[in-house]
Design an enzyme around this catalytic site. Structure first.
Site, PDB file in Angstrom:
ATOM      1  N   PRO A  88       0.822  -1.218   0.000  1.00 33.91           N
ATOM      2  CG  PRO A  88      -0.253  -1.224   2.067  1.00 33.91           C
ATOM      3  CD  PRO A  88       0.575  -2.074   1.159  1.00 33.91           C
ATOM      4  CD  GLU A 116       1.318  -6.504  11.400  1.00 32.02           C
ATOM      5  OE1 GLU A 116       1.174  -5.283  11.526  1.00 32.02           O
ATOM      6  OE2 GLU A 116       0.361  -7.280  11.227  1.00 32.02           O
ATOM      7  NE  ARG A 154      -9.554  -5.520 -20.112  1.00 34.36           N
ATOM      8  CZ  ARG A 154      -9.744  -4.355 -20.701  1.00 34.36           C
ATOM      9  NH1 ARG A 154      -8.845  -3.392 -20.568  1.00 34.36           N
ATOM     10  NH2 ARG A 154     -10.805  -4.134 -21.425  1.00 34.36           N
ATOM     11  CG  ASP A 169     -10.269  -0.638 -21.994  1.00 37.04           C
ATOM     12  OD1 ASP A 169     -11.297  -1.186 -22.354  1.00 37.04           O
ATOM     13  OD2 ASP A 169      -9.187  -1.209 -21.790  1.00 37.04           O
TER      14      ASP A 169
END
Ligand code: ADE
Length: 250
Positions: A88, A116, A154, A169
């Site tokens: 993150p 963690e 893709r 897209d």
């Protein structure tokens, strides 16, 4: 293009490589998907991959020696591969990044942390890039790696069916994709826009551009600061504005 995922849960990713569009792409050898079980590089009897954090505190940290051995083993067969740590704290992933990977990389290696986190010393020297799929924290990097693999794969020529175009897209060109309709023409009192059954390809193209810019204005106006409105788009929005003013009797 080759995707390799270093994980403690290979079965999670193996399944993904055998299903749907991604599974078909693997079958057609347009992409290759491989998993490496980090636990295979543990050297003690208990196959330990984590340990308590120095300095105390709760949670466990993935051991650097085990991760280093796993990454090195992959690098041995693909020395030019790009190693990506899923975290993150990484730079945010977006459609542009997906295009860049699909065009520029041949071997992507994803390191999926658990517990963690991973020992800090792995970030320097073993990892080329840290990527996040959004400002939220998951229990591991596996889902994030699959998100990236799916959106990159893709875009590789041949992975999507002939008619589906990745060029259209949402987010490609920093605009949302236009609205779609199919049969029946009338559904619960709502008709399909007439222009779409007119057979006039130029008019349909214009309608789609207009749908795309209006949706972007309503749902994701922030995209206009990524790519400024062009003349055509300004015209569409100002015409729309006039129609709204007429409607409310201004
Ligand atoms: N691992 C846990 N949360 C993540 C996130 N948001 N992005 C990438 N990897 C992660």
């Amino acid at each position: 293009m080759n995707f390799t995922v270093l994980t403690l849960f290979p079965e999670f990713i193996d399944f993904f490589f055998t299903r749907g569009v991604i599974g078909k792409a693997v079958e057609k050898r347009l992409i290759a998907g491989k998993t490496v079980n980090i636990r295979d590089f543990a050297h003690d009897r208990h196959k330990t991959v984590d340990d308590r954090p120095y300095g105390g505190g709760c949670g466990m940290v993935m051991k650097p020696d085990i991760l280093a051995a796993a990454i090195r083993s992959v690098k041995k067969t693909a020395p030019d591969s790009k190693v990506i740590l899923m975290t993150p704290q990484g730079s945010p992933f977006d459609q542009k990044k997906a295009w860049d990977f699909s065009r520029e990389e041949k071997d992507l290696v994803f390191v999926c942390g658990r517990y963690e986190g991973i020992d800090e010393r792995i970030r320097n020297g073993f990892v080329d890039e840290e990527i996040s799929i959004g400002d939220y924290v998951m229990t591991g990097g596996e889902l994030a790696a699959m998100v990236i693999i799916d959106s990159v794969a893709r875009l590789i020529p041949g992975v999507l069916g002939g008619c589906e175009s990745a060029e259209m897209d949402s987010f490609t060109g920093d605009r949302l994709e236009h609205a779609h309709y199919t049969r029946p023409f009338e559904f619960e009192g709502k008709d399909v826009p007439e222009v779409l059954i007119s057979g006039d390809h130029e008019k349909i193209r214009q309608w789609r551009t207009s749908s795309s810019v209006k949706r972007t204005f309503i749902k994701r106006p922030d995209l206009f600061s990524k790519k400024k409105l062009d003349l055509k788009e300004k015209e569409i929005l100002s015409k729309w504005c006039q129609q709204i003013e007429q409607l409310i009797g201004k």
